[in-house]
Design a protein around this motif. Structure first.
Motif, PDB file in Angstrom:
ATOM      1  N   ALA A  11      30.400  77.724  48.402  1.00 53.84           N
ATOM      2  CA  ALA A  11      30.178  76.341  49.164  1.00 53.84           C
ATOM      3  C   ALA A  11      31.993  75.816  49.038  1.00 53.84           C
ATOM      4  CB  ALA A  11      29.154  75.825  48.138  1.00 53.84           C
ATOM      5  N   GLN A  12      32.113  75.547  50.269  1.00 57.92           N
ATOM      6  CA  GLN A  12      33.520  74.735  50.400  1.00 57.92           C
ATOM      7  C   GLN A  12      33.511  73.465  49.876  1.00 57.92           C
ATOM      8  OE1 GLN A  12      34.382  74.113  54.685  1.00 57.92           O
ATOM      9  NE2 GLN A  12      36.724  74.447  54.026  1.00 57.92           N
ATOM     10  N   LEU A  13      34.279  72.931  49.177  1.00 63.99           N
ATOM     11  CA  LEU A  13      34.043  71.582  48.336  1.00 63.99           C
ATOM     12  C   LEU A  13      35.285  70.083  49.426  1.00 63.99           C
ATOM     13  CD1 LEU A  13      35.179  73.219  44.961  1.00 63.99           C
ATOM     14  CD2 LEU A  13      32.732  73.029  45.503  1.00 63.99           C
ATOM     15  N   VAL A  14      35.123  69.605  49.160  1.00 59.55           N
ATOM     16  CA  VAL A  14      34.992  67.986  49.463  1.00 59.55           C
ATOM     17  C   VAL A  14      36.857  67.902  49.658  1.00 59.55           C
ATOM     18  CG1 VAL A  14      34.967  65.181  49.877  1.00 59.55           C
ATOM     19  CG2 VAL A  14      33.260  66.500  49.452  1.00 59.55           C
ATOM     20  N   ARG A  15      37.368  68.566  48.403  1.00 59.35           N
ATOM     21  CA  ARG A  15      38.699  68.650  47.947  1.00 59.35           C
ATOM     22  C   ARG A  15      39.423  69.475  49.460  1.00 59.35           C
ATOM     23  NH1 ARG A  15      40.477  68.216  43.617  1.00 59.35           N
ATOM     24  NH2 ARG A  15      38.537  68.015  42.655  1.00 59.35           N
ATOM     25  N   GLY A  51      40.754  60.131  48.181  1.00 57.89           N
ATOM     26  CA  GLY A  51      40.792  60.084  49.219  1.00 57.89           C
ATOM     27  C   GLY A  51      39.526  59.834  50.302  1.00 57.89           C
ATOM     28  N   MET A  52      39.992  60.244  51.581  1.00 62.45           N
ATOM     29  CA  MET A  52      38.641  60.482  52.926  1.00 62.45           C
ATOM     30  C   MET A  52      38.383  61.091  53.597  1.00 62.45           C
ATOM     31  SD  MET A  52      38.395  56.380  52.626  1.00 62.45           S
ATOM     32  CE  MET A  52      37.348  56.183  54.570  1.00 62.45           C
ATOM     33  N   VAL A  53      37.224  61.576  53.580  1.00 58.82           N
ATOM     34  CA  VAL A  53      36.179  62.826  54.485  1.00 58.82           C
ATOM     35  C   VAL A  53      35.753  61.681  55.633  1.00 58.82           C
ATOM     36  CG1 VAL A  53      34.389  62.733  53.265  1.00 58.82           C
ATOM     37  CG2 VAL A  53      35.783  65.218  54.249  1.00 58.82           C
ATOM     38  N   SER A  54      36.627  62.446  56.480  1.00 57.86           N
ATOM     39  CA  SER A  54      35.534  61.844  58.404  1.00 57.86           C
ATOM     40  C   SER A  54      35.418  63.051  59.175  1.00 57.86           C
ATOM     41  CB  SER A  54      36.903  61.431  59.393  1.00 57.86           C
ATOM     42  OG  SER A  54      37.594  62.725  59.571  1.00 57.86           O
ATOM     43  N   ILE A  55      34.381  62.329  59.976  1.00 58.91           N
ATOM     44  CA  ILE A  55      33.659  63.510  60.516  1.00 58.91           C
ATOM     45  C   ILE A  55      34.742  64.101  61.147  1.00 58.91           C
ATOM     46  CG2 ILE A  55      32.919  61.866  63.029  1.00 58.91           C
ATOM     47  CD1 ILE A  55      30.783  63.297  63.231  1.00 58.91           C
ATOM     48  N   GLY A  56      35.537  63.531  61.682  1.00 53.12           N
ATOM     49  CA  GLY A  56      36.890  64.720  62.370  1.00 53.12           C
ATOM     50  C   GLY A  56      37.400  65.829  61.149  1.00 53.12           C
ATOM     51  N   ASP A  57      37.526  65.621  59.980  1.00 49.97           N
ATOM     52  CA  ASP A  57      38.259  66.409  59.218  1.00 49.97           C
ATOM     53  C   ASP A  57      37.147  67.315  59.143  1.00 49.97           C
ATOM     54  OD1 ASP A  57      40.160  64.839  58.374  1.00 49.97           O
ATOM     55  OD2 ASP A  57      38.883  63.887  56.993  1.00 49.97           O
ATOM     56  N   THR A  75      32.609  46.452  54.314  1.00 48.44           N
ATOM     57  CA  THR A  75      31.256  46.583  54.177  1.00 48.44           C
ATOM     58  C   THR A  75      31.116  47.466  52.525  1.00 48.44           C
ATOM     59  OG1 THR A  75      30.958  48.467  55.914  1.00 48.44           O
ATOM     60  CG2 THR A  75      29.499  48.939  54.691  1.00 48.44           C
ATOM     61  N   PRO A  76      30.224  46.416  51.594  1.00 48.39           N
ATOM     62  CA  PRO A  76      30.191  46.541  50.411  1.00 48.39           C
ATOM     63  C   PRO A  76      29.660  48.391  49.849  1.00 48.39           C
ATOM     64  CG  PRO A  76      29.031  44.944  50.409  1.00 48.39           C
ATOM     65  CD  PRO A  76      29.885  45.250  52.349  1.00 48.39           C
ATOM     66  N   ASP A  77      30.158  48.368  48.257  1.00 45.69           N
ATOM     67  CA  ASP A  77      29.837  49.532  47.925  1.00 45.69           C
ATOM     68  C   ASP A  77      29.401  50.589  48.814  1.00 45.69           C
ATOM     69  OD1 ASP A  77      29.540  47.825  45.351  1.00 45.69           O
ATOM     70  OD2 ASP A  77      28.226  46.461  46.090  1.00 45.69           O
ATOM     71  N   PRO A  78      30.756  51.132  49.564  1.00 45.25           N
ATOM     72  CA  PRO A  78      30.741  52.098  50.593  1.00 45.25           C
ATOM     73  C   PRO A  78      29.702  53.483  49.613  1.00 45.25           C
ATOM     74  CG  PRO A  78      32.616  51.908  49.652  1.00 45.25           C
ATOM     75  CD  PRO A  78      32.262  50.641  49.093  1.00 45.25           C
ATOM     76  N   VAL A  79      29.407  54.036  50.603  1.00 45.72           N
ATOM     77  CA  VAL A  79      28.751  55.782  50.351  1.00 45.72           C
ATOM     78  C   VAL A  79      29.492  56.066  49.826  1.00 45.72           C
ATOM     79  CG1 VAL A  79      27.692  57.727  51.172  1.00 45.72           C
ATOM     80  CG2 VAL A  79      26.479  55.100  51.726  1.00 45.72           C
ATOM     81  N   CYS A  80      30.018  57.199  48.712  1.00 48.36           N
ATOM     82  CA  CYS A  80      31.034  58.040  48.628  1.00 48.36           C
ATOM     83  C   CYS A  80      30.270  59.236  47.819  1.00 48.36           C
ATOM     84  CB  CYS A  80      32.295  56.824  47.193  1.00 48.36           C
ATOM     85  SG  CYS A  80      32.305  55.177  47.759  1.00 48.36           S
ATOM     86  N   VAL A  81      31.785  60.032  48.532  1.00 47.69           N
ATOM     87  CA  VAL A  81      31.380  61.720  47.550  1.00 47.69           C
ATOM     88  C   VAL A  81      32.270  61.509  47.106  1.00 47.69           C
ATOM     89  CG1 VAL A  81      30.470  62.547  49.933  1.00 47.69           C
ATOM     90  CG2 VAL A  81      32.789  62.751  49.529  1.00 47.69           C
ATOM     91  N   ALA A  82      31.764  63.087  46.179  1.00 50.32           N
ATOM     92  CA  ALA A  82      33.353  63.327  44.811  1.00 50.32           C
ATOM     93  C   ALA A  82      33.963  64.649  45.603  1.00 50.32           C
ATOM     94  CB  ALA A  82      32.164  63.423  43.580  1.00 50.32           C
ATOM     95  N   PRO A  83      35.309  65.268  45.009  1.00 51.52           N
ATOM     96  CA  PRO A  83      35.651  65.901  45.622  1.00 51.52           C
ATOM     97  C   PRO A  83      35.701  67.670  44.960  1.00 51.52           C
ATOM     98  CG  PRO A  83      37.742  64.621  43.422  1.00 51.52           C
ATOM     99  CD  PRO A  83      35.792  63.626  44.269  1.00 51.52           C
ATOM    100  N   ASP A  84      34.589  67.360  43.917  1.00 46.91           N
ATOM    101  CA  ASP A  84      33.716  68.768  44.146  1.00 46.91           C
ATOM    102  C   ASP A  84      32.614  68.908  44.624  1.00 46.91           C
ATOM    103  OD1 ASP A  84      35.907  69.295  42.689  1.00 46.91           O
ATOM    104  OD2 ASP A  84      35.871  68.652  40.340  1.00 46.91           O
ATOM    105  N   ASP A  85      32.250  67.629  45.263  1.00 48.72           N
ATOM    106  CA  ASP A  85      30.908  67.662  46.103  1.00 48.72           C
ATOM    107  C   ASP A  85      30.617  69.001  47.307  1.00 48.72           C
ATOM    108  OD1 ASP A  85      30.054  65.642  44.493  1.00 48.72           O
ATOM    109  OD2 ASP A  85      29.887  64.011  46.264  1.00 48.72           O
ATOM    110  N   GLU A  86      30.072  69.840  47.279  1.00 49.19           N
ATOM    111  CA  GLU A  86      29.754  70.759  48.521  1.00 49.19           C
ATOM    112  C   GLU A  86      30.511  69.565  49.926  1.00 49.19           C
ATOM    113  OE1 GLU A  86      26.648  73.467  48.813  1.00 49.19           O
ATOM    114  OE2 GLU A  86      27.526  73.693  46.173  1.00 49.19           O
ATOM    115  N   VAL A  87      30.661  69.590  51.308  1.00 50.78           N
ATOM    116  CA  VAL A  87      30.723  69.597  51.741  1.00 50.78           C
ATOM    117  C   VAL A  87      29.850  69.208  53.098  1.00 50.78           C
ATOM    118  CG1 VAL A  87      31.866  70.057  54.510  1.00 50.78           C
ATOM    119  CG2 VAL A  87      32.871  70.472  52.602  1.00 50.78           C
ATOM    120  N   ALA A  88      28.264  70.044  52.923  1.00 53.17           N
ATOM    121  CA  ALA A  88      27.213  69.883  52.900  1.00 53.17           C
ATOM    122  C   ALA A  88      26.346  68.743  52.332  1.00 53.17           C
ATOM    123  CB  ALA A  88      26.345  71.187  53.086  1.00 53.17           C
ATOM    124  N   SER A  89      27.193  68.452  51.087  1.00 49.93           N
ATOM    125  CA  SER A  89      26.281  67.151  51.185  1.00 49.93           C
ATOM    126  C   SER A  89      27.039  66.268  51.741  1.00 49.93           C
ATOM    127  CB  SER A  89      27.076  67.371  49.521  1.00 49.93           C
ATOM    128  OG  SER A  89      26.589  65.581  48.827  1.00 49.93           O
TER     129      SER A  89
END
Length: 141
Positions: free
Chosen positions: A2-6, A112-118, A75-89
């Motif tokens: 699986a590809q990771l967010v990082r 960092g950030m992950v966007s729909i464009g990324d 927007t407080p307390d935004p939804v976040c991901v971890a760098p080792d989360d899978e891209v599918a997540s």
């Protein structure tokens, strides 16, 4: 495997203090050619403020962007991901919450950030969204 967010995220953090004015936030967005900045107190992520937040939650109501602070429209307390989360997540979270960007956070610290464009560049490199995401910004010159 699986590809990771990082592997797809945009590293680095564009952030403002909670008491930063909306003008400061907008100037940082312009300088970085981005549509959002994190609102952070030291290494602690408090929220995300977007260009749309500034327009709709402040300017449209007649608020002075020099006196309104970033934390009041973010927007407080935004939804976040971890760098080792899978891209599918990350994709699932974007779908579930109808959001275009996710802060990437590790041990409470924004990385960092992950966007729909990324994700488009990574998952469907020949799509129109991927092409747009890779395009150089139009500086108006």
């Amino acid at each position: 495997m699986a590809q990771l967010v990082r592997d797809v995220m945009t590293p680095g953090v564009a952030a403002v203090r909670p008491d930063a004015s909306l003008v400061e936030a907008a100037q940082l967005m312009r300088a970085q050619d981005i549509g959002d900045v994190l609102v952070a107190d030291g290494d602690r992520l408090l929220g995300v403020v977007t260009d749309r937040d500034i327009a709709l939650r402040a300017v449209a109501d007649g608020a002075d962007p020099l006196t309104v602070n970033a934390v009041s429209v973010c927007t407080p307390d935004p939804v976040c991901v971890a760098p080792d989360d899978e891209v599918a997540s990350a994709v699932d979270l974007m779908r579930r919450y109808a959001i275009r960007r996710l802060p990437v956070v590790e041990d409470g610290r924004p990385l960092g950030m992950v966007s729909i464009g990324d994700l488009a560049v990574s998952q469907d490199p020949h799509s129109a969204l991927a092409d747009i995401s890779r395009a150089e910004p139009n500086t108006g010159t």
